[in-house]
Design an enzyme around this catalytic site. Structure first.
Site, PDB file in Angstrom:
ATOM      1  N   THR A  16       0.798  -1.224   0.000  1.00 45.79           N
ATOM      2  CA  THR A  16       0.000   0.000   0.000  1.00 45.79           C
ATOM      3  C   THR A  16       0.836   1.283   0.000  1.00 45.79           C
ATOM      4  OG1 THR A  16      -0.379  -0.216   2.374  1.00 45.79           O
ATOM      5  CG2 THR A  16      -2.095  -1.062   0.932  1.00 45.79           C
ATOM      6  N   ASP A  32      -0.581   3.672 -10.376  1.00 44.14           N
ATOM      7  CA  ASP A  32       0.205   3.884  -9.156  1.00 44.14           C
ATOM      8  C   ASP A  32       1.487   3.055  -9.216  1.00 44.14           C
ATOM      9  OD1 ASP A  32      -0.044   1.291  -7.665  1.00 44.14           O
ATOM     10  OD2 ASP A  32      -2.162   1.801  -7.748  1.00 44.14           O
ATOM     11  N   ARG A  63       6.651  -7.047 -18.082  1.00 39.12           N
ATOM     12  CA  ARG A  63       6.875  -6.554 -19.444  1.00 39.12           C
ATOM     13  C   ARG A  63       8.311  -6.134 -19.729  1.00 39.12           C
ATOM     14  NH1 ARG A  63       2.651  -9.034 -21.760  1.00 39.12           N
ATOM     15  NH2 ARG A  63       0.705  -8.500 -20.718  1.00 39.12           N
ATOM     16  N   ARG A 113      -4.529  -5.447 -20.801  1.00 35.29           N
ATOM     17  CA  ARG A 113      -4.888  -6.515 -19.863  1.00 35.29           C
ATOM     18  C   ARG A 113      -4.571  -6.128 -18.430  1.00 35.29           C
ATOM     19  NH1 ARG A 113      -2.450 -11.610 -23.170  1.00 35.29           N
ATOM     20  NH2 ARG A 113      -3.648 -11.268 -25.080  1.00 35.29           N
ATOM     21  N   SER A 137      -9.930   8.490 -29.782  1.00 37.17           N
ATOM     22  CA  SER A 137     -11.127   7.824 -30.278  1.00 37.17           C
ATOM     23  C   SER A 137     -11.191   7.796 -31.795  1.00 37.17           C
ATOM     24  CB  SER A 137     -12.375   8.528 -29.752  1.00 37.17           C
ATOM     25  OG  SER A 137     -13.515   8.039 -30.424  1.00 37.17           O
ATOM     26  N   ALA A 138     -11.174   6.599 -32.359  1.00 32.62           N
ATOM     27  CA  ALA A 138     -11.316   6.457 -33.809  1.00 32.62           C
ATOM     28  C   ALA A 138     -12.788   6.391 -34.226  1.00 32.62           C
ATOM     29  CB  ALA A 138     -10.560   5.227 -34.292  1.00 32.62           C
ATOM     30  N   GLN A 152      -2.303  -5.975 -25.826  1.00 26.30           N
ATOM     31  CA  GLN A 152      -1.610  -6.705 -24.747  1.00 26.30           C
ATOM     32  C   GLN A 152      -1.619  -5.885 -23.457  1.00 26.30           C
ATOM     33  OE1 GLN A 152       2.466  -7.778 -25.402  1.00 26.30           O
ATOM     34  NE2 GLN A 152       1.958  -9.539 -26.654  1.00 26.30           N
TER      35      GLN A 152
END
Lengths: 321, 321, 321, 321
Positions: free
Chosen positions: B89, B220, B231, B112, B122-123, B109
């Site tokens: 925390t 955060d 990653r 997720r 926005s398209a 990817q």
């Protein structure tokens, strides 16, 4: 006095410094940064940090390369549109961090809002201070007779006096035993060198739910609005509303345009059911319906009147009756 | 060139200003604030805003009234302890906001990871720019023969050339058709006044998954570390790792003590199973076991060797064989 | 045909079995369990599993020891109350799991709802099938001229024909190249033993966004209602609405009482702003106001009329003009 | 006796019924469905509902059309792989719902796990029963002298007796006052018709933190494993561990393969830091290092020994000294 001398000095020292930053900065909020805003008899709300401002909402809505427009009117228009159409993600791009001191029974209500980050003072690790909440006489209300979950009239002075006496004496006594079980006296010194003293994580169970705890609480603006809509509301328990009301003022300082949109479209707005919309439509078209005709329960009908702020006449029914 | 002239100017103007603040401020991060850090052929990562620093972690862990200690060594000790014991925390009390430009198949990817706030270009509302990802030849790898989910050797130059030609031509063609369906030419002007043009929300479906999109992404520090552990790792697809590596550098600037703890206890640390611990114990006690004795699969055995960075001898087995 | 023969058999075999359980069971939902409900040209929604029913909402609201009342009327009353007053936690106690096949550009919209569990078919690990979405001519709409984010009139037959041709040919071509880059022919056999073939995780970037993907998606009833309110709505893009409409039918089978409450208080209800409530009040009290007097923008005024389902006369204004 | 007669009957009636379902069903869990499993002196854990089983994990990992393989060995292999490589989403596809009765101070620890759904018994709406937790003498431990956050030795019988007396008497007294403030006697009847009685939402603040509360708690398997890893652990406070241990048994019944993987890769596994891995490597290679050489603190060195289950010799240092 809410803060100890040491706490006050620590806070003042923190406020004494200023640093240059390229980030979005809100001077109205900087004014009160770190300062304890009193709530209830011994609680407070302190703004510890914040990220973003009104233009950050606009900037994120546009996925822009700069800081958003500098045209307040256009920004207000866009922010209103986002609020009205539940485009919530731009509001999530602002974040605020509070330090809050609050009674445990209120902390338990509060924590149901899960989309926030919390770090609470640990009563396993440390000893809780002797600070408990005693309601002011005007907040000592009787159980509501209409609503199982709520308050009714204020207690009479005699009853109020008695309740406050019980609350205070029990809180005093359980704290004395809390220290005694841990083998400590009031100064935190060991009472009896022969005894080992109960573990803190166990001794705390003897405290009553009006003892104060503290936490750091961090939340994004969208979820904060959700919290405030539910808690800065007359359905909420007075004690949590007292915190929400103070926080609402900090939000007004921080993001005044988003605050305006929140008041207009959420807090002072209202949700009508399919049936309620049908009733409203009939009245506007000059064809008033009675509650019986509408099919609504008395409770829902009263709720509708409360949202609309008017009494819906039921003349036909009365005539019949 | 990643940014247009207008975008560059907008960004420079934003960087030109500085404001005083009482908040925690990190000069090493301020240096690169708003600046696009290039990733892949046309992507970037920009830090847009941040909340907190190393002392904010300490401050929140202590639910303190001031800004935490100023003793770096004590802070590092506490931060290490928190990281090692999964006290997550306090790390959640720091927040960072990025503007990221990335290919759509990588965005898929990325998303997720749900514990973040996202606002994407926005398209449905706007027209996507003609920018697509073509891997550099050295990143055009063959399907791995050992691992169904991964890459093997680099393609030979001829194959690589062919692949790049396909990717580029298909991307060019689908974009031409994207514009054509919307009845627009390359300058965004209407091609044929008699035609109405397909809605953007439909036309976009003709674009390939290597087209670039953009978003604001806010997270955060605890959840960012979780993202980076998965990653910025050799198991991750190269293209997302390229972003994670750049972001890791921004974290190093922002919270150097927490970064050190992350590297020591997470990124360069390793998780051993019950069986792996038993194997390690035997080896340390001078009683080496073979894989067969251990009961581990070949794959797990290799994973263990990789974590430990040594080959575990299997002499007994080999002698038998 | 949506399913292959093998898939169909697998599904039939799963449906063939029945097991006894003490859990809450809903026969109307069991009837369609595992069955693919067709959506768009090649997509589907399948209910894979569910937890709870209407009585589970009641049971949890009461923290009860048994299964809740068996009095449907009392249950409906309580469920209505919970829905009306945003007591959301009892609805979170029901859970449903879907298997969904949908075009990638819709999957990208869908995934913005983060409070759900998702497991998607991996195009790093496996090869995506040759299945793409081509809108039916009646869904090929022009860009809206009033709303930047939406559709206007249907394209004329000639334009529609041209668009469908482009979409189909591009989708065919990119898939052929997808296979070719991986060194596979249409049967999935290796084309050229001398070539190694591009990794799947890279080849997939050449596919267009109308290709179908699949996922398992699991969500609680409260969050599902939130999803359905936004997506089974005329503001939503047609393609995602098609899925939401089908899922709404599964909810009606599953929790008919909660479904009724959702329709009454959410889907067919309406949110009015502070100003809109003031306007409604004036009209009901026989003091109609004009839009100009109300201070509302034309857009908001139209939205209010749309929620109320009536035209609010503006005679005074018109007379003046 | 944990349940009242009425509660027991209600529960028995619920268990009496069985229904046919096509869903995944686990007979070992059905056996204990709804039954209260005792914890502490008056608490319990009851499994109320569940979704999925081991094959559902496999099914979702494969986004399959049927129910997953029926080959247990292959399923175990895949589940182990998923657990080892932190592919968490398939585990999220199983869900379980508990009814739990627990002391308030434990509920406060518990609720920090935010990725679960909770519906708690409302002490605003209802009156809390007179049930509080008194630790058994063997669990009355002294404050640890090594660890600020933990327990040390057991209290001596005399001390233990004194503590239990305090806890019991204070709990009795605050409850008597709780009723008195609400103007109720022990039978829940109104004491004095002249008095109105304090609202429940206020009176509850006089109860001590060892009073029992109840809630419905629903969570997915991945997040449940996370909870159990932290709480069914010797670092956790005994009282919450008692609940976690009982829940671990329910998980073993429910998803035995996932349970095995959890024990092997999480609960009985260990996380080593970069430095710890270096130390282990040296020892395995026959080059033991001393703690001083390793650069680890004494605390970390002890933690490493505890994870490995062996004492790492420090002969060189001792010889020097």
């Amino acid at each position: 006095m809410v803060l100890s001398k040491e706490q006050h000095e620590e806070l003042e020292e923190t406020r004494a410094h200023q640093y240059p930053t390229h980030r979005a900065t809100v001077s109205a909020l900087e004014e009160i940064l770190y300062k304890p805003l009193p709530v209830l008899d011994r609680g407070f709300v302190r703004v510890i940090d914040y990220m973003g401002d009104d233009t950050a909402i606009v900037q994120s809505a546009r996925v822009s390369y700069g800081k958003g427009t500098k045209h307040i009117q256009k920004d207000q228009g866009l922010i209103n549109y986002l609020m009205r159409h539940w485009h919530t993600t731009p509001f999530e791009m602002c974040e605020i961090k509070y330090h809050i001191k609050l009674p445990i029974f209120i902390a338990r209500q509060w924590i149901r809002h899960r989309t926030a980050n919390v770090n609470e003072y640990s009563a396993r690790y440390s000893i809780l201070g002797k600070e408990f909440y005693i309601p002011a006489p005007e907040h000592l209300a009787a159980q509501s007779v209409q609503n199982n979950q709520g308050r009714g009239d204020q207690l009479n002075p005699e009853e109020a006096h008695k309740v406050m006496k019980i609350l205070r004496e029990d809180a005093e006594r359980v704290y004395q035993h809390y220290e005694e079980m841990m083998n400590l006296n009031e100064q935190g010194d060991i009472l009896d060198p022969e005894r080992s003293g109960l573990a803190r994580e166990l001794a705390r169970m003897n405290l009553t739910l009006n003892y104060y705890t503290e936490w750091y609480w961090k939340i994004d603006l969208h979820n904060l609005f959700h919290f405030l809509r539910l808690r800065a509301d007359h359905h909420a328990q007075y004690e949590i509303r007292a915190y929400a009301d103070v926080m609402l003022e900090t939000v007004k300082r921080w993001v005044p345009l988003a605050y305006e949109a929140f008041v207009e479209y959420r807090q002072q707005g209202g949700q009508l059911s399919q049936t309620a919309l049908r009733v409203v439509r009939s009245f506007i078209q000059g064809q008033p319906v009675t509650r019986t005709q509408s099919g609504m329960s008395l409770r829902e009908w009263k709720e509708l009147e409360s949202i609309l702020g008017i009494i819906l006449e039921e003349k036909t029914d009365k005539t019949v009756a």
